[in-house]
Scaffold this motif. Sequence first.
Motif: not given
Lengths: 110, 249
Positions: B32-33, B35-37, B39
């Motif tokens: 998740v981290a 993917l968020l990075a 984004l």
Amino acid sequence: MIAVLGLLLGILVGLFLEPSVPEPLQAYLPIAVVAALDAVFGGLRAFLDGIFDDRVFVVSFVSNVLIAGVIVYLGDQLGVGGQLSTGVIVVLGIRIFSNVAAIRRHLFHA
Amino acid sequence: MPGPRQNPTDTAPVDRLRAVVTGRPGRGQLVVAALLALLGFAAAVQIRQTDTDDNFGGQSRQNLVALIDSLSSATDRANSQLDDLEQTRDELLTSSQRRQAALEESRDQLEVLNILTGSVAATGPGITIVVRDAQGDDVAAALLNGVEELRVAGAEAIEINDTLRVVASTSFTQQDGLVFVDDVPLRAPYVIDAVGEPGTLNEAMVFRGGFVSSIEALKGSAEIDRADVVLVSSLHQAKPDEYAHPTDR
């Protein structure tokens, strides 16, 4: 915790490296960002619902981005790129709002 | 689905969130981290791109058309202004050229008039006449006739005895055997300098019944020298006109 750190790291890298978007990607990047946002809020809602699964999150994230890109590309080819982008943004916006509403209910019970 | 799927009835949602934020991150959090990075990176890049896009990218088609219209009408205005200014410039140029030409013509005319009125010295080809031993009461009249002949022959500047400039108002009189030019007594020999075409001037003096003949009739002699350079250096002081005023035309 580490997820929030990852988000901040990405923003900082984007701000400091100042990369320019390649010409062919310029129409897709904003849509992709909004689609990813939708996936993120969906993930957060699922987490609060207690049904979060990282694999589902990854798949929904990637597929959201890809489908948004494909729709915009198709719209460009059909000559209705602008309208279709607007449509995608509207739909994703509605989804984001409903997800945020669910999150709000979980956090504030309101 | 097996694995880390959460149990909905486990704890309250807020407590779960707190536990995740403060607890040890698992494998799922790393993904998740990442993917968020991604984004965050994309969002930051896109925001920067939009900022540097001259603010035209987000404009609607109607706005862009209106912008282009206003730009092209501004261009038209600037172009017509340019035409006007160029026309004005051309007019000013021609008028200044006309002024220049008029000025030059005036200068030429001034030169001619200065020589004619005797207010400047003059030099050029011409003849010098020396009159000796003329006697009688008609010497002044003969000199006047000679000057008239010179003028007719195109003499442009005439002086007598290197001291008296002959102009339009010059008078020739005689009293008690003395010749007066402009009321100044003249001593013999009389030397007349005339600037003009030497051949013509010479012819005007020597024809039968002309100046030389009339001097010889007065028992004198007239000697004519042609010269490439005759200097007429004496000046005539013009009095301001008392009665005559220039008119516009």
